[in-house]
Motif scaffolding. Structure first.
Motif, PDB file in Angstrom:
ATOM      1  N   LYS A  43       0.818  -1.226   0.000  1.00 22.03           N
ATOM      2  CA  LYS A  43       0.000   0.000   0.000  1.00 22.03           C
ATOM      3  C   LYS A  43       0.850   1.275   0.000  1.00 22.03           C
ATOM      4  O   LYS A  43       0.341   2.369  -0.152  1.00 22.03           O
ATOM      5  N   LYS A  44       2.159   1.096   0.231  1.00 25.60           N
ATOM      6  CA  LYS A  44       3.031   2.282   0.252  1.00 25.60           C
ATOM      7  C   LYS A  44       3.431   2.635  -1.170  1.00 25.60           C
ATOM      8  O   LYS A  44       4.484   2.239  -1.660  1.00 25.60           O
ATOM      9  N   ILE A  45       2.547   3.382  -1.813  1.00 24.57           N
ATOM     10  CA  ILE A  45       2.759   3.716  -3.219  1.00 24.57           C
ATOM     11  C   ILE A  45       3.309   5.136  -3.322  1.00 24.57           C
ATOM     12  O   ILE A  45       2.910   6.012  -2.541  1.00 24.57           O
ATOM     13  N   ASN A  46       4.216   5.332  -4.254  1.00 24.29           N
ATOM     14  CA  ASN A  46       4.734   6.677  -4.489  1.00 24.29           C
ATOM     15  C   ASN A  46       3.583   7.536  -5.039  1.00 24.29           C
ATOM     16  O   ASN A  46       3.083   7.304  -6.140  1.00 24.29           O
ATOM     17  N   LEU A  47       3.166   8.525  -4.250  1.00 27.92           N
ATOM     18  CA  LEU A  47       1.975   9.301  -4.605  1.00 27.92           C
ATOM     19  C   LEU A  47       2.162  10.123  -5.876  1.00 27.92           C
ATOM     20  O   LEU A  47       1.214  10.328  -6.631  1.00 27.92           O
ATOM     21  N   GLU A  48       3.407  10.573  -6.092  1.00 22.96           N
ATOM     22  CA  GLU A  48       3.641  11.352  -7.314  1.00 22.96           C
ATOM     23  C   GLU A  48       3.506  10.471  -8.553  1.00 22.96           C
ATOM     24  O   GLU A  48       2.933  10.887  -9.561  1.00 22.96           O
ATOM     25  N   GLU A  49       3.990   9.233  -8.416  1.00 21.93           N
ATOM     26  CA  GLU A  49       3.855   8.289  -9.539  1.00 21.93           C
ATOM     27  C   GLU A  49       2.380   7.996  -9.819  1.00 21.93           C
ATOM     28  O   GLU A  49       1.954   7.889 -10.964  1.00 21.93           O
ATOM     29  N   LEU A  50       1.627   7.862  -8.727  1.00 24.37           N
ATOM     30  CA  LEU A  50       0.194   7.588  -8.878  1.00 24.37           C
ATOM     31  C   LEU A  50      -0.500   8.768  -9.560  1.00 24.37           C
ATOM     32  O   LEU A  50      -1.368   8.594 -10.423  1.00 24.37           O
ATOM     33  N   LYS A  66      -5.121  13.751   1.018  1.00 30.24           N
ATOM     34  CA  LYS A  66      -6.342  12.929   1.072  1.00 30.24           C
ATOM     35  C   LYS A  66      -6.131  11.586   0.369  1.00 30.24           C
ATOM     36  O   LYS A  66      -6.632  10.555   0.807  1.00 30.24           O
ATOM     37  N   VAL A  67      -5.376  11.610  -0.733  1.00 29.75           N
ATOM     38  CA  VAL A  67      -5.092  10.362  -1.462  1.00 29.75           C
ATOM     39  C   VAL A  67      -4.301   9.429  -0.541  1.00 29.75           C
ATOM     40  O   VAL A  67      -4.587   8.229  -0.443  1.00 29.75           O
ATOM     41  N   LYS A  68      -3.319   9.995   0.171  1.00 27.01           N
ATOM     42  CA  LYS A  68      -2.478   9.201   1.080  1.00 27.01           C
ATOM     43  C   LYS A  68      -3.347   8.558   2.169  1.00 27.01           C
ATOM     44  O   LYS A  68      -3.242   7.363   2.465  1.00 27.01           O
ATOM     45  N   TYR A  69      -4.260   9.345   2.726  1.00 26.89           N
ATOM     46  CA  TYR A  69      -5.148   8.867   3.787  1.00 26.89           C
ATOM     47  C   TYR A  69      -6.076   7.770   3.235  1.00 26.89           C
ATOM     48  O   TYR A  69      -6.311   6.743   3.889  1.00 26.89           O
ATOM     49  N   ALA A  70      -6.588   8.004   2.022  1.00 30.29           N
ATOM     50  CA  ALA A  70      -7.480   7.018   1.397  1.00 30.29           C
ATOM     51  C   ALA A  70      -6.750   5.695   1.178  1.00 30.29           C
ATOM     52  O   ALA A  70      -7.309   4.611   1.422  1.00 30.29           O
TER      53      ALA A  70
END
Ligand SMILES: CC(C)(COP(=O)(O)OP(=O)(O)OC[C@H]1O[C@@H](n2cnc3c(N)ncnc32)[C@H](O)[C@@H]1OP(=O)(O)O)[C@@H](O)C(=O)NCCC(=O)NCCS
Length: 172
Positions: A43-50, A66-70
């Motif tokens: 679940k630890k996804i690079n948010l910028e990549e996402l 919010k994306v991180k929290y979701a």
């Protein structure tokens, strides 16, 4: 994510196809070098990549916090990576919210346009269903964009079973 962490959290999609070989559902992947495609439930996804992936299909940007929290509060998140050398690129993603017992809802299903039309979206969805079934979850729902109905129908999703209607509430 370091290479080794990625390695231990991921499955080559050939393995998934092999596991499904004798089942009725064929997981075809057309015209791609599948040795380099991995699926991860980390679940630890690079948010910028996402964000780059979501931008590529034209989705409206959402606040990263919010994306991180979701993501942290999702029951399951599945990512597809294309690996080249010691590096990798996020090419697919979907996540699930659930009570872990009866119901689950699938969100944010996306395959990068460069990789669409090769069966990866189907593979991602089937893997989600398989994971949810291991928890004996029997009601799996999603909200389909009107132009993507065929994709979900082909996987086995039905519209309005027994006349059930999806309803929404939004703040006015
Ligand atoms: C929808 C999506 C995830 C499908 O991924 P994909 O890897 O291209 O899908 P597949 O290659 O597994 O396609 C399987 C089947 O679904 C159909 N399909 C795929 N995308 C479709 C779309 N956008 N609309 C209608 N049918 C579609 C394909 O034609 C294919 O059918 P076929 O085997 O008869 O050719 C991808 O197109 C995508 O990311 N779209 C943008 C984001 C999006 O709309 N997400 C869904 C929000 S509800």
């Amino acid at each position: 994510m370091t290479f080794w962490k990625f390695f231990f959290n991921s499955t080559n999609i050939n393995q998934i196809r092999e596991e499904n070989k004798n089942k009725k559902t064929k997981l075809l992947v057309k015209g791609l070098e599948t040795n380099n495609i991995y699926l991860s439930t980390c679940k630890k996804i690079n948010l910028e990549e996402l964000e780059i992936l979501c931008d590529a299909v034209g989705w409206v940007r959402r606040p990263l916090k919010k994306v991180k929290y979701a993501l942290e509060n999702s029951f399951l998140a599945i990512s597809l990576f294309y690996k080249y050398g010691n590096d990798q690129r996020l090419i697919g993603f979907a996540r699930v919210t659930s009570d872990g017992s009866f119901n689950a809802t699938i969100w944010d299903v996306v395959i990068h346009p460069d990789f669409q039309g090769n069966g990866l979206g189907t593979l991602l969805m089937k893997q989600i269903i398989k994971e949810l079934r291991t928890h004996d979850i029997s009601t799996i729902t999603l909200f389909a964009d009107p132009d993507v109905l065929k994709f979900y129908k082909d996987i086995g999703f039905v519209i309005d079973p027994d006349g059930v209607k999806g309803m929404f509430w939004y703040p006015t």
